[in-house]
Design an enzyme around this catalytic site. Structure first.
Site, PDB file in Angstrom:
ATOM      1  N   ASP A  53       0.860  -1.170   0.000  1.00 40.48           N
ATOM      2  CA  ASP A  53       0.000   0.000   0.000  1.00 40.48           C
ATOM      3  C   ASP A  53       0.909   1.235   0.000  1.00 40.48           C
ATOM      4  O   ASP A  53       2.108   1.129   0.306  1.00 40.48           O
ATOM      5  CB  ASP A  53      -0.899  -0.022   1.231  1.00 40.48           C
ATOM      6  N   ASP A  76      -1.945  -0.708   6.077  1.00 44.65           N
ATOM      7  CA  ASP A  76      -2.018  -0.078   7.396  1.00 44.65           C
ATOM      8  C   ASP A  76      -3.440   0.147   7.860  1.00 44.65           C
ATOM      9  O   ASP A  76      -3.648   0.629   8.977  1.00 44.65           O
ATOM     10  CB  ASP A  76      -1.275   1.271   7.382  1.00 44.65           C
ATOM     11  N   ASP A 130      -0.182   5.165   0.967  1.00 47.43           N
ATOM     12  CA  ASP A 130      -0.432   6.101   2.063  1.00 47.43           C
ATOM     13  C   ASP A 130      -0.537   5.370   3.399  1.00 47.43           C
ATOM     14  O   ASP A 130      -1.359   4.471   3.573  1.00 47.43           O
ATOM     15  CB  ASP A 130      -1.725   6.886   1.809  1.00 47.43           C
TER      16      ASP A 130
END
Length: 220
Positions: free
Chosen positions: A9, A169, A11
């Site tokens: 991922d 995240d 961001d």
């Protein structure tokens, strides 16, 4: 099947962008007399694509504007930031990228956000040649938590879900990877530590621990 690809991922995983996205949303919403708190951002907006956030803020704060219009305001603010800046890399992110590359793993970036942020990261850190595929929310009709971006990344890389591990995240990112059949390592941030990571292969504290987990648990 042996591990062949790591799908990062962007961001909150590769770059510490969430505090900046929070500040940009604060600026945009202040034009409508809305004071967005950090707690509200953590609970409702962290790790969620801009278009989905726009729908929620219009409904939640009863703003007299279309979601499309406020999403474009946020996108314009992000583009303005990225004209002269890039999001800072997360601690250990560069080490993880280089470690996995040296071990012969294929690397990809799979983000639910637009391509501009990824492009700025790749240019600022001279990483353009390191990643074999980049898929952003611009490339699919349905962004995370739908699996579309991960399915497209696997197609581009020519790998099966069983040959991949995703690193995310947020709960939304985990759902996207899980729906695509991909194992996922969760690395929560202060913005997302309250999310539900029950479907994760493991929940780890920081990218250095991701390196160790992949090295000792997935490449044996």
């Amino acid at each position: 099947m042996p591990l062949r690809a790591i799908l990062f991922d962007h961001d909150g995983t590769l770059v510490n962008s969430e505090p900046i996205h929070f500040d940009l949303w604060v600026t945009v919403l202040s034009r409508y007399g809305i004071s967005l708190t950090e707690q509200q951002y953590k609970e409702h907006y962290a790790g969620v694509p801009t278009n989905a956030n726009a729908i929620d803020v219009v409904r939640r704060f009863q703003i007299d504007v279309t979601p499309e219009a406020i999403a474009e305001e946020k996108n314009a603010a992000t583009r303005e930031f990225l004209r002269g800046n890039s999001f800072p890399l997360m601690n250990g992110a560069l080490d993880a990228i280089m470690d996995f590359r040296e071990r012969g793993l294929t690397l990809g970036i799979v983000t639910g956000a637009g391509f501009e942020g990824v492009d700025a990261t790749l240019r600022a850190n001279d990483l353009g040649s390191v990643f074999s595929a980049v898929v952003s929310g611009d490339d699919v009709s349905l962004s995370k938590p739908a699996p579309d971006c991960y399915l497209l990344a696997m197609k581009k890389l020519g790998v099966q879900a069983s040959e991949c591990v995703a690193i995310e995240d947020t709960q939304h990112g985990l759902k996207a990877a899980h729906a695509a059949g991909i194992r996922c390592l969760a690395v929560p941030t202060p913005m997302s530590m309250h999310h539900d990571f029950g479907d994760a292969l493991a929940v780890l504290d920081g990218m250095p621990n991701v390196i160790e987990y992949v090295r000792h648990s997935l490449l044996r």
